[in-house]
Motif scaffolding. Structure first.
Motif, PDB file in Angstrom:
ATOM      1  N   LEU A  30      -5.618  63.471  31.024  1.00  0.00           N
ATOM      2  CA  LEU A  30      -4.601  64.351  30.153  1.00  0.00           C
ATOM      3  C   LEU A  30      -2.896  65.502  30.696  1.00  0.00           C
ATOM      4  N   MET A  31      -3.323  65.691  31.967  1.00  0.00           N
ATOM      5  CA  MET A  31      -2.470  66.621  32.535  1.00  0.00           C
ATOM      6  C   MET A  31      -1.100  66.140  33.373  1.00  0.00           C
ATOM      7  N   SER A  32      -1.469  64.776  33.210  1.00  0.00           N
ATOM      8  CA  SER A  32      -0.102  64.066  34.457  1.00  0.00           C
ATOM      9  C   SER A  32       1.075  63.987  32.668  1.00  0.00           C
ATOM     10  N   PRO A  33       0.697  63.645  31.773  1.00  0.00           N
ATOM     11  CA  PRO A  33       1.976  63.552  30.849  1.00  0.00           C
ATOM     12  C   PRO A  33       2.414  65.074  30.504  1.00  0.00           C
ATOM     13  N   ILE A  34       1.700  66.072  30.836  1.00  0.00           N
ATOM     14  CA  ILE A  34       1.923  67.706  30.707  1.00  0.00           C
ATOM     15  C   ILE A  34       3.132  67.507  31.476  1.00  0.00           C
ATOM     16  N   PHE A  35       2.469  67.493  33.205  1.00  0.00           N
ATOM     17  CA  PHE A  35       3.072  67.678  34.633  1.00  0.00           C
ATOM     18  C   PHE A  35       4.865  66.762  34.160  1.00  0.00           C
ATOM     19  N   CYS A  36       4.847  65.892  33.526  1.00  0.00           N
ATOM     20  CA  CYS A  36       6.096  64.972  33.849  1.00  0.00           C
ATOM     21  C   CYS A  36       6.949  66.107  32.291  1.00  0.00           C
ATOM     22  N   LEU A  37       6.213  66.280  31.203  1.00  0.00           N
ATOM     23  CA  LEU A  37       6.912  67.022  30.115  1.00  0.00           C
ATOM     24  C   LEU A  37       7.932  68.213  31.164  1.00  0.00           C
ATOM     25  N   GLU A  38       6.655  68.887  31.482  1.00  0.00           N
ATOM     26  CA  GLU A  38       7.433  69.966  32.180  1.00  0.00           C
ATOM     27  C   GLU A  38       8.553  69.839  33.632  1.00  0.00           C
ATOM     28  N   LEU A  39       8.597  68.495  34.226  1.00  0.00           N
ATOM     29  CA  LEU A  39       9.997  68.749  35.278  1.00  0.00           C
ATOM     30  C   LEU A  39      11.049  68.576  34.661  1.00  0.00           C
ATOM     31  N   LYS A  40      10.694  67.423  33.047  1.00  0.00           N
ATOM     32  CA  LYS A  40      12.190  67.410  32.600  1.00  0.00           C
ATOM     33  C   LYS A  40      12.413  68.886  32.038  1.00  0.00           C
ATOM     34  N   ILE A  41      11.448  69.619  31.226  1.00  0.00           N
ATOM     35  CA  ILE A  41      12.204  70.791  30.054  1.00  0.00           C
ATOM     36  C   ILE A  41      12.537  71.793  31.191  1.00  0.00           C
ATOM     37  N   TYR A  42      11.743  71.789  32.304  1.00  0.00           N
ATOM     38  CA  TYR A  42      11.748  72.904  33.189  1.00  0.00           C
ATOM     39  C   TYR A  42      12.894  73.156  33.739  1.00  0.00           C
ATOM     40  N   GLY A  43      13.045  72.091  34.321  1.00  0.00           N
ATOM     41  CA  GLY A  43      14.616  71.718  35.168  1.00  0.00           C
ATOM     42  C   GLY A  43      16.050  71.777  33.653  1.00  0.00           C
ATOM     43  N   GLN A  44      15.936  71.629  33.198  1.00  0.00           N
ATOM     44  CA  GLN A  44      17.088  72.273  32.791  1.00  0.00           C
ATOM     45  C   GLN A  44      17.123  73.154  32.003  1.00  0.00           C
ATOM     46  N   TRP A  45      15.612  73.896  31.862  1.00  0.00           N
ATOM     47  CA  TRP A  45      16.285  75.464  31.868  1.00  0.00           C
ATOM     48  C   TRP A  45      16.917  75.938  32.530  1.00  0.00           C
ATOM     49  N   MET A  46      16.110  75.431  34.250  1.00  0.00           N
ATOM     50  CA  MET A  46      16.721  76.478  35.047  1.00  0.00           C
ATOM     51  C   MET A  46      18.098  75.650  35.973  1.00  0.00           C
ATOM     52  N   SER A  47      18.317  74.460  35.610  1.00  0.00           N
ATOM     53  CA  SER A  47      20.249  73.629  35.949  1.00  0.00           C
ATOM     54  C   SER A  47      20.823  74.581  34.616  1.00  0.00           C
ATOM     55  N   GLY A  48      20.454  74.571  34.052  1.00  0.00           N
ATOM     56  CA  GLY A  48      22.029  74.502  33.091  1.00  0.00           C
ATOM     57  C   GLY A  48      22.479  73.977  32.381  1.00  0.00           C
ATOM     58  N   GLY A  49      23.834  74.029  31.581  1.00  0.00           N
ATOM     59  CA  GLY A  49      24.453  73.374  30.447  1.00  0.00           C
ATOM     60  C   GLY A  49      23.914  73.209  29.300  1.00  0.00           C
TER      61      GLY A  49
END
Length: 633
Positions: free
Chosen positions: A371-390
């Motif tokens: 159950l936590m694997s898809p949550i971890f994958c989504l967080e890599l995408k969302i949190y990375g966009q929050w931090m990278s800018g754009g």
């Protein structure tokens, strides 16, 4: 007896019969008569035998005296029909117009009135040679003809054109159903875009219509939309309102298919109902609420209802994923909708936490990793966009719905710690805590130029309560006790809960929507955290607070569930057309007149927003807003 004498006798008989008949004119051939008055009338077999007799008589009669042959045929016809009327007509009608053509029909030769008058006035008429083979208009008429099929069609068309027939015909209804089935307006969002239907038709041996050219233009819209395009075409805090200068890929004047109107935010109902199973499980097993004597069967019933509701919503959205994959992809690339993709996995975590104690003991640790694997994958995408800018940076897309990307960490840490895991729950708790602090500060310091949430989205503010309340219970399970760290998080959640609850006017005057479900699981989380706190600090105040918050949470979920059912099945306005997923890939061009009109409207909106932010309670602001509304009109 000679032939001439026999003919004279027959002629006298005919004259006597004519004298006995009425002096009126002979009736026309199309006069309506009863079929019983003339034997053999409208009888194919008798008329067919009569025609055969006439043909045989014509073959046996000598051609030297055609008048005698004609009189003989007349007598034979009168004896065959046994009728007293000489001018009754028997018309042979074929049984099937398609099976008989004009050449195969029997032709009956009749004598006209003028010929009878001539023969009666001129006694030497029979001595005059007559050419029977010559076809003159007044001597021979063929009255046996098949009825064409076009007559019936012309009659139906005439009735429809005069308006005597009410309602559409069966063919028109069938054609309308076929046109509706062949509607290509939504092919650009279909997974196969009609290719599967054509392949099945080829397998059945049917010919398919060629694909229209419209699909080529629609297929051009199937592109990955950039985040800039969402901000250019949509407006509002949730980016779900189309701007006036923009257009849609899908038709605006008709209701879209249900799957296209079914949003990912529907999983909020799963969060609300499944969290109730956790609440009643805690009420039944906690020592601070033992005086309520709640049976665990309530938890079992709610858990089964939660499983059924989650399975139903998951099935519907899976059908959307299979049949309309383009719509799901556009929701995923939407800067706000992407947060709701955490909701299904959080609902599964809630189901594992709300399982009855007899089943919760047998849960394997592998379930937590799955159950936590898809949550971890989504967080890599969302949190990375929050931090990278754009365009997807947090300061640009910050919204209360971003809390869904944070709550999953604390819920996963809570479930993992209850299963006996240590490192995994601590990891997710740390990640969630770091990003929650950043999100909390970002949402608190929203700039005055940012648009405020509309009334329909005010319930989303309760998501502020969800993360700290679940975090307090997760840390308590990790540490093994409700220590000071858990109490700090719980007090933050309790303060936010009370600060929102006292603002009653903040949650009035707006219509129902799926955003109301944001009330449910944060309120339930605060109730469960209060029960856990009252078990450590046990006194009448904490126990009363636990009961009050639990009752409010249960009543809210029940009322929302009933209201949702009514709007979904009775009023049928729960799922309007999802404008956010149907924007075009390119910005449409507009004329100078449209540009000036849009710029004027945008200026008025900016002034109105600044006045609202300057002072929402002042009288001067209200007067200014009224003047702006009058100018618009």
């Amino acid at each position: 007896m000679s032939i001439c004498k026999w003919v004279d006798m027959e002629d006298n008989k005919c004259q006597n019969l004519l004298k006995q008949d009425s002096p009126e004119e002979l009736p026309s051939l199309l006069k309506y008569i009863e079929s019983k008055t003339v034997s053999g009338f409208d009888d194919i077999e008798e008329c067919g035998s009569l025609n055969q007799q006439l043909q045989s008589t014509a073959r046996t009669t000598p051609t030297s005296d055609p008048v005698c042959a004609l009189a003989k045929r007349q007598e034979d016809a009168s004896q065959a029909t046994n009728s007293e009327r000489l001018h009754s007509v028997s018309i042979s009608m074929p049984s099937s117009p398609l099976g008989n053509d004009l050449e195969s029909n029997r032709k009956v030769l009749l004598m006209d009135n003028d010929e009878m008058d001539v023969s009666r006035k001129n006694p030497n008429f029979r001595d005059t040679p007559v050419d029977v083979s010559s076809k003159q208009p007044k001597q021979a008429k063929f009255h046996s003809q098949p009825i064409p099929v076009a007559v019936g069609i012309a009659y139906v068309d005439a009735v429809c054109s005069t308006g005597k027939a009410s309602g559409p015909s069966e063919g028109q209804l069938r054609n309308s159903r076929i046109d509706e089935f062949k509607d290509k307006s939504f092919d650009s969002f279909k997974t196969w875009s009609g290719r599967l239907e054509r392949q099945l038709s080829h397998l059945r041996g049917k010919q398919c219509d060629p694909e229209p050219e419209v699909n080529t233009t629609q297929n051009s819209e199937i592109e990955v939309l950039s985040v800039d395009r969402y901000f250019d075409a949509l407006e509002g805090p949730e980016l779900d309102t189309l701007k006036d200068s923009e257009g849609l890929v899908l038709p605006e004047d008709k209701q879209w298919p249900f799957l296209l109107r079914y949003p990912i935010s529907a999983f909020g109902m799963c969060l609300g109902v499944s969290s109730q199973a956790i609440l009643w499980k805690t009420l039944a097993t906690s020592t601070s609420t033992s005086f309520l004597h709640i049976n665990l069967s309530v938890n079992l019933v709610l858990w089964c209802i939660s499983i059924g509701l989650t399975a139903l919503i998951l099935l519907i959205y899976s059908l959307k994923f299979i049949l309309y994959f383009e719509a799901v992809r556009r929701e995923y690339y939407h800067p706000i909708r992407v947060n709701f993709f955490f909701a299904p996995w959080i609902a599964f975590l809630f189901l594992a936490l709300g399982a009855p104690p007899s089943l919760a003991k047998n849960l394997h640790a592998a379930l937590w990793y799955i159950l936590m694997s898809p949550i971890f994958c989504l967080e890599l995408k969302i949190y990375g966009q929050w931090m990278s800018g754009g365009q997807r940076r947090l300061s640009k897309v910050a919204n209360p719905s971003n809390h869904l990307a944070i709550v999953g960490n604390f819920v996963g840490a809570l479930l993992g710690a209850s299963m006996g895991l240590k490192e995994g729950p601590i990891f997710f708790f740390s990640v969630g805590l770091a990003h929650y602090i950043v999100l909390f500060v970002t949402l608190y310091q929203r700039l005055p130029t940012n648009e405020t949430l509309p009334k329909e989205l005010h319930p989303v503010f309760f998501l502020f309560v969800a993360a700290p309340s679940v975090a307090s219970m997760a840390w308590a399970n990790i540490q093994g006790s409700f220590d000071y760290g858990s109490r700090v998080a719980y007090f933050i959640a309790l303060f936010l809960y009370v600060s929102l609850a006292v603002r009653a006017n903040f949650f009035k005057g707006f219509r129902f929507s799926l955003a109301w479900w944001a009330y449910t699981f944060p309120m339930t989380g605060a109730s469960i955290a209060t029960i856990r706190y009252s078990s450590v600090v046990k006194n009448p105040v904490t126990q009363s607070l636990s009961v009050i918050l639990s009752a409010i949470s249960t009543l809210t979920v029940t009322a929302l569930l009933i209201t949702t059912i009514l709007h979904a099945f009775v009023f049928r306005d729960l799922f309007p057309n999802d404008i956010a997923i149907a924007i075009t890939t390119k910005r449409p061009k507009k004329s100078k007149k449209q540009f000036h009109l849009s710029s004027g409207n945008s200026d008025a909106k900016d002034i109105e927003a600044s006045l609202k932010s300057a002072g929402s309670d002042g009288e001067g602001t209200e007067v200014s807003l009224r003047s702006i509304s009058v100018d618009k009109k």
